[in-house]
Write an enzyme that holds these catalytic residues in place. Sequence first.
Site, PDB file in Angstrom:
ATOM      1  N   ARG A   1       0.856  -1.198   0.000  1.00 37.34           N
ATOM      2  CA  ARG A   1       0.000   0.000   0.000  1.00 37.34           C
ATOM      3  C   ARG A   1       0.887   1.242   0.000  1.00 37.34           C
ATOM      4  NH1 ARG A   1      -5.080   1.965   2.314  1.00 37.34           N
ATOM      5  NH2 ARG A   1      -5.176   4.121   1.621  1.00 37.34           N
TER       6      ARG A   1
ATOM      7  N   ARG B   1      -5.925   1.215  -4.731  1.00 32.77           N
ATOM      8  CA  ARG B   1      -4.965   0.710  -3.740  1.00 32.77           C
ATOM      9  C   ARG B   1      -4.935  -0.808  -3.737  1.00 32.77           C
ATOM     10  NH1 ARG B   1      -8.424   3.426  -0.092  1.00 32.77           N
ATOM     11  NH2 ARG B   1      -7.887   5.174  -1.409  1.00 32.77           N
TER      12      ARG B   1
ATOM     13  N   ASP C   1      -6.805  -1.991   1.503  1.00 33.95           N
ATOM     14  CA  ASP C   1      -7.339  -1.022   2.458  1.00 33.95           C
ATOM     15  C   ASP C   1      -7.927  -1.838   3.617  1.00 33.95           C
ATOM     16  OD1 ASP C   1      -7.823   1.582   3.088  1.00 33.95           O
ATOM     17  OD2 ASP C   1      -9.472   1.863   1.718  1.00 33.95           O
TER      18      ASP C   1
ATOM     19  N   ASP D   1      -9.869  -1.203   7.246  1.00 30.56           N
ATOM     20  CA  ASP D   1     -10.463  -0.178   8.110  1.00 30.56           C
ATOM     21  C   ASP D   1     -11.131  -0.838   9.313  1.00 30.56           C
ATOM     22  OD1 ASP D   1      -9.957   2.161   6.504  1.00 30.56           O
ATOM     23  OD2 ASP D   1     -11.572   1.537   5.166  1.00 30.56           O
TER      24      ASP D   1
END
Length: 160
Positions: A83, A92, A95, A97
């Site tokens: 990344r 990307r 990711d 989260d």
Amino acid sequence: MTRACIGLGSNLQDPAAQLQAAVDALARLPDSTLTAGSALYRSAAVGPGIQPDYLNAVAVLETALTPEALLDALQAIEQARGRRRTLRWGPRTLDLDILLYGDRQIRLPRLQVPHPAMARRHFVLYPLADVCDPRQPLPCGRTLEQLLAECPRQELERSD
Ligand SMILES: CC1(C)Nc2nc(N)[nH]c(=O)c2N=C1O
């Protein structure tokens, strides 16, 4: 231990392989147990510009890591998958989260939980509904069922 829901997304360098590698890395996190994973969902990129479709999923961890330690661990996995934080809304490789961390509301400069954008992201809510009870109230006071009903409809397909 706290139940944390992690959002996964990728649209570069073989997204299905990126997400599988991310799930494998989550399963190896210290003081944590991977307890559930959603199906993979394919959708067009939300946001400005043209970029490849994304694959998204949600994983559930039972973890003794603090929210900040969990964030550090997720960012290390992103870095290991190549990344590079260039364009804010750019494509990307991976990711990760923190969507939910138990029933906690966290407001730190580097970490907001529940994830501030999740309520309007179909690519988060649908996989989350695979692994969460849609009738369970979220920290925001709404249920996942209510958020799903209000979320703007966008094309999303399971990518089995
Ligand atoms: C650029 C932006 C907002 N768009 C996305 N769009 C989709 N479909 N899935 C994502 O994970 C995603 N992630 C992002 O960060």
